[in-house]
Design a protein around this motif. Structure first.
Motif, mmCIF file in Angstrom:
data_model
loop_
_atom_site.group_PDB
_atom_site.id
_atom_site.type_symbol
_atom_site.label_atom_id
_atom_site.label_comp_id
_atom_site.label_asym_id
_atom_site.label_seq_id
_atom_site.Cartn_x
_atom_site.Cartn_y
_atom_site.Cartn_z
ATOM 1 N N ARG A 440 0.821 -1.215 0.000
ATOM 2 C CA ARG A 440 0.000 0.000 0.000
ATOM 3 C C ARG A 440 0.855 1.264 0.000
ATOM 4 N NH1 ARG A 440 -5.378 -0.462 1.007
ATOM 5 N NH2 ARG A 440 -5.994 -2.616 1.353
ATOM 6 N N ARG A 441 2.170 1.086 0.221
ATOM 7 C CA ARG A 441 3.045 2.250 0.258
ATOM 8 C C ARG A 441 3.651 2.482 -1.118
ATOM 9 N NH1 ARG A 441 5.760 3.896 4.962
ATOM 10 N NH2 ARG A 441 4.501 3.518 6.803
ATOM 11 N N ARG A 442 4.003 3.719 -1.368
ATOM 12 C CA ARG A 442 4.559 4.053 -2.668
ATOM 13 C C ARG A 442 5.922 3.381 -2.863
ATOM 14 N NH1 ARG A 442 3.479 7.274 -6.627
ATOM 15 N NH2 ARG A 442 5.171 8.139 -7.876
ATOM 16 N N ASP A 443 6.770 3.479 -1.846
ATOM 17 C CA ASP A 443 8.087 2.855 -1.950
ATOM 18 C C ASP A 443 8.160 1.617 -1.084
ATOM 19 O OD1 ASP A 443 9.162 4.684 -3.744
ATOM 20 O OD2 ASP A 443 9.439 6.140 -2.136
ATOM 21 N N GLY A 444 7.036 0.951 -0.934
ATOM 22 C CA GLY A 444 6.959 -0.171 -0.003
ATOM 23 C C GLY A 444 7.874 -1.323 -0.344
ATOM 24 N N HIS A 445 8.174 -1.499 -1.641
ATOM 25 C CA HIS A 445 8.997 -2.646 -2.012
ATOM 26 C C HIS A 445 10.476 -2.370 -1.784
ATOM 27 C CE1 HIS A 445 8.655 0.087 -5.361
ATOM 28 N NE2 HIS A 445 9.778 -0.410 -5.841
ATOM 29 N N GLN A 446 10.849 -1.109 -1.543
ATOM 30 C CA GLN A 446 12.244 -0.783 -1.262
ATOM 31 C C GLN A 446 12.558 -1.155 0.181
ATOM 32 O OE1 GLN A 446 13.920 0.271 -3.682
ATOM 33 N NE2 GLN A 446 12.636 1.497 -5.047
ATOM 34 N N PRO A 447 13.808 -1.506 0.466
ATOM 35 C CA PRO A 447 14.142 -1.795 1.869
ATOM 36 C C PRO A 447 13.879 -0.569 2.739
ATOM 37 C CG PRO A 447 15.913 -2.455 0.393
ATOM 38 C CD PRO A 447 14.933 -1.709 -0.433
ATOM 39 N N GLY A 448 13.188 -0.760 3.826
ATOM 40 C CA GLY A 448 12.935 0.334 4.754
ATOM 41 C C GLY A 448 11.772 1.215 4.364
ATOM 42 N N GLY A 449 11.170 0.960 3.235
ATOM 43 C CA GLY A 449 10.077 1.829 2.800
ATOM 44 C C GLY A 449 8.711 1.333 3.210
ATOM 45 N N ALA A 450 8.650 0.127 3.730
ATOM 46 C CA ALA A 450 7.352 -0.482 3.969
ATOM 47 C C ALA A 450 6.701 -0.026 5.264
ATOM 48 C CB ALA A 450 7.502 -2.000 3.998
ATOM 49 N N GLY A 451 7.463 0.593 6.147
ATOM 50 C CA GLY A 451 6.933 0.879 7.473
ATOM 51 C C GLY A 451 7.394 -0.198 8.431
ATOM 52 N N ARG A 452 7.019 -0.050 9.677
ATOM 53 C CA ARG A 452 7.594 -0.909 10.695
ATOM 54 C C ARG A 452 6.811 -2.182 10.905
ATOM 55 N NH1 ARG A 452 10.336 2.284 15.495
ATOM 56 N NH2 ARG A 452 11.905 3.343 14.243
ATOM 57 N N THR A 453 7.541 -3.217 11.186
ATOM 58 C CA THR A 453 6.936 -4.493 11.515
ATOM 59 C C THR A 453 6.539 -4.479 12.982
ATOM 60 O OG1 THR A 453 8.327 -5.554 9.908
ATOM 61 C CG2 THR A 453 7.387 -6.967 11.573
#
Lengths: 490, 258
Positions: A440-453
């Motif tokens: 759902r994030r724009r850069d979600g597939h980049q490392p660190g772009g997905a938000g926190r686990t």
């Protein structure tokens, strides 16, 4: 005189060429193009690959014919401003019978200008003495409006007949009109003659205008003004009865009721209620109206009395009379009373204060459910909960930050401080790892772009209270790791 | 910790047929019940309230659709901002679709809306949540709720968080606390467990205390000590659901309050 309008969907402000694309067979083709794209040589029917080769800056969007049809319906209703006779010319045209209406708008051209401005889309008008001529001029004509100069395509014949016409060297309507009709009928089919005669005005070309359904309304005017609220309510009940009879004949029920009270000194007061289900029972509507009057900031002020009471039902929905069932009558009466209760509470407290839970297909616990106003909620079966660890009964919104001491960085908490109180953890289970929704994030597939686990733990403290707690972030990847309390278990 | 009078027994005993003991009648239908709990125990109190109200509706054959639950709360009075979790409700055997959440601006409005919901015949349970003093809840207000509940057969539960006890017309008054659960393997927190104390009962002995734990098999709370008592000879009349002990206490309600 008739005017036909063919509209296309072009946002004029857009400087880049724009087109709608649809999948035809195995290829993506342009379904419609805007004016800029048209100027650059693009046309509907072209494959998207060709269009992109010609015009790399082309902005495209998938075509949505049902939405177009809905929009055209809306335009049709809007065109009633100009004439009561409006017919649909699917998929993208409207035919207005403006006979006798033009003088109200300052002439046919002025009317067309206003109609096009109201429609808000780029459009092509065409004027003709009959519907077919106007339609042909709008779709294929030139500015001068000469019927005889129209190409034979304007006859809307099938491809075979059109090819035959071209082979015979007949390029315009004028060419065809000079030939004897019998010959045309023999060579190109009966339809060619019918269409030709319609365009020339020799045969009638009736339109089927969509009739507006009569609004449901009732009114009462009094010889002497009335002032008592109870009298007014009696009148309203009577009007509701009349409206109910009108709606019953058309198998409708009202979703919105509007009352206007005209005072003898000219002041007007309005009352409006909305219901969750279509109703026409006067008693039920009256109960809601009383509710509304009770909650009004300033009650009904009759002044020197009301002269007239008008009732309108602007929003109606189909409501079929139900047969009295032998079984389950009590349960249904119960359900109806609940719907009525939700309506009453919604009117008094505001519709967004009476809500229901609905599941959503999301992973993050707080997003997996939504609170929907009860009047809009649909009955959804709740998804099975067995595939994940137990969830608490109450969720904190927002999650409560807590200070935590854990034995090992990755382990469950050993004690935590919440609201100035230290809790010793007795039992703990976990973690249940819920990753951020990277898609759902724009850069979600980049490392660190997905938000926190989040790592969720079910814990129980020394007092026997069970909490749902999560660590926001992973050790080794993020620096400031926070702990939050997210729920209370029973 | 076991109570003097068990409110639930697993075996048939005395005059009572087994069928009447299938459900736990601590919160009898068609009455007003008060539940006191501290703020962190709110989930336990809600679980106690909801599981009992829900199981009764189903046991009386009303079906899932008719068993509507109205949960009311006054928004401004909330100290801990909490929401119901649909998954959590489903775990307690309550279809979240049955729940209608009503938020009111003030506690007076909440009482009024609750009263209206209680008069509605299709509703099975009205759950009102309050925190703190709740000055508007007095004898008159509670009596109104009692009358509405008796007329329509709706169970009214009033959850009072962090509150002093106050005289009222309620049928029962409970104090609920979270209780330590029986750990699952690997020291995991177990199934829900609550400690219920009966502070007042209008038509029976008060002061009992029970340790109830969740029975996942039957989907209800059960007395944890009831199983141990199975071996003992049961005394007729002792293992009786609460409602059966009722005497005619309608007239002396004023005297019996608090």
């Amino acid at each position: 005189m008739q005017a036909a309008t063919a509209s296309d969907r072009s946002p004029d402000a857009e400087p880049a060429p724009f087109a709608l694309v649809a999948r035809v067979g195995n290829a993506l083709r342009l379904a419609s193009v805007d004016r800029i794209a048209c100027r650059q040589g693009l046309a509907a029917g072209m494959t998207l690959a060709d269009a992109r080769a010609r015009c790399p800056t082309l902005v495209t969007h998938p075509a949505d014919p049902p939405a177009d049809a809905r929009e055209l319906d809306r335009l049709l209703e809007a065109m009633r401003h100009f004439t009561p006779m409006v017919a649909l010319d699917a998929p993208d045209g409207l035919i207005l019978d403006i006979s006798g209406c033009t003088h109200l708008f300052g002439g046919a051209q002025a009317l067309a200008r206003q109609a096009r401005a109201m429609a808000g889309y780029a459009s092509r008008p065409g004027f003709g003495t009959n519907a077919m001529a106007a339609r042909a001029l709008a779709r294929h004509g030139r500015a001068d409006g000469d019927i005889h100069a129209l190409p034979v395509v304007a006859l809307d014949l099938d491809d075979g007949a059109l090819a035959a016409l071209r082979r015979a060297g007949l390029r315009s309507i004028g060419d065809l009109a000079r030939r004897p009709m019998g010959m045309i009928a023999a060579r190109f089919g009966e339809q060619a003659v019918t269409r030709l005669r319609q365009i020339l005005g020799e045969a009638p070309s009736p339109i089927a205008p969509r009739r507006p359904s009569a609004p449901i309304r009732a009114e009462a005017r009094f010889p002497e003004p009335i002032a008592r609220t109870e009298d007014v309510m009696d009148v309203i009940e009577d009007l509701l009865g009349q409206a109910a009879r009108q709606m019953e004949a058309r198998k409708l029920g009202g979703r919105r009721f509007v009352i206007r009270l005209l005072r003898s000194d000219g002041a007007r007061q309005g009352l409006a209620i909305e219901t969750g289900q279509p109703v026409r029972d006067p008693a039920a509507v009256l109960r809601l109206l009383r509710e509304r009057i009770d909650t009004m900031a300033d009650p009904l002020d009759p002044g020197f009395g009301f002269d007239a009471v008008l009732l309108a039902v602007p929003r109606v929905e189909p409501l079929v009379e139900r047969q009295q069932a032998m079984e389950g009558e009590e349960a249904r009466a119960g359900e109806e009373s609940i719907v009525a209760l939700i309506d009453r509470l919604g009117i008094r407290l505001g519709p967004d204060k009476v809500r229901r839970l609905q599941p959503r297909d999301r992973h993050i616990p707080e997003s997996a459910q939504a609170f929907i106003p009860a009047t809009q909620a649909k009955a959804h079966p709740w998804p099975a909960t067995s595939h994940h660890a137990p969830r608490p009964l109450l969720l904190f919104d927002p999650p409560q930050p807590v200070a935590v001491i854990a034995g090992v960085p990755d382990g469950p908490p050993q004690r935590f401080r919440w609201r100035d109180q230290l809790h010793e953890v007795r039992l703990a289970e976990g973690p249940e790892r819920i990753a951020a929704e990277w898609w759902r994030r724009r850069d979600g597939h980049q490392p660190g772009g997905a938000g926190r686990t989040r790592d969720y733990y079910r814990i129980e403290d020394k007092d026997g209270r069970r909490y749902w707690m999560f660590r926001h972030g992973l050790f080794g990847e993020e620096s400031d790791i926070g702990w939050y309390l997210h729920g209370l278990f029973a | 910790m076991a109570g003097r009078v068990p409110i639930y027994g697993t075996g048939p005993s005395g005059r009572q047929a087994p069928a009447t003991q299938a459900s736990f009648r601590a919160l009898e239908r068609g009455h007003l019940h008060e539940i006191h709990a501290a703020a962190p125990d709110r989930a336990a109190a809600l679980a106690f309230a909801l599981s009992h109200g829900a199981s009764q509706a189903v046991s009386q054959g009303m079906g899932a659709q008719a068993g509507a639950i109205f949960a009311l709360r006054a928004t401004r009075r909330q100290r801990l901002p909490t929401l119901f979790s649909g998954d959590g409700l489903a775990l307690l055997g309550i279809d979240p679709g049955r729940l209608t959440l009503v938020e009111t601006g003030s506690e007076v409005e909440m009482l009024r809306a609750g009263l209206e919901a209680a008069r509605c015949p299709g509703v099975s349970m009205v759950l009102m949540e309050s925190e703190g003093r709740f000055a508007d809840y007095d004898l008159t207000a509670s009596r109104r709720l009692v009358l509405a509940a008796e007329a329509s057969g709706v169970t009214i539960l009033l959850l009072r968080g962090d509150a002093e006890q106050r005289s009222s017309g309620a049928q029962t008054r409970w104090s609920i606390r979270s209780a330590p659960s029986v750990p699952l393997e690997a020291d995991a927190p177990g199934l829900p467990a609550v400690e219920a104390e009966l502070l007042r009962c209008r038509s029976g002995p008060a002061g009992g205390r029970w340790l109830l734990s969740w029975d996942a098999e039957h989907g209800c709370f059960r007395d944890r000590d009831a199983g141990e008592r199975d071996g003992q000879p049961s005394v007729p009349g002792a293992v009786v659901p609460f409602s059966r002990l009722r005497t005619d206490a309608g007239s002396d309600s004023q005297r019996q309050v608090a």
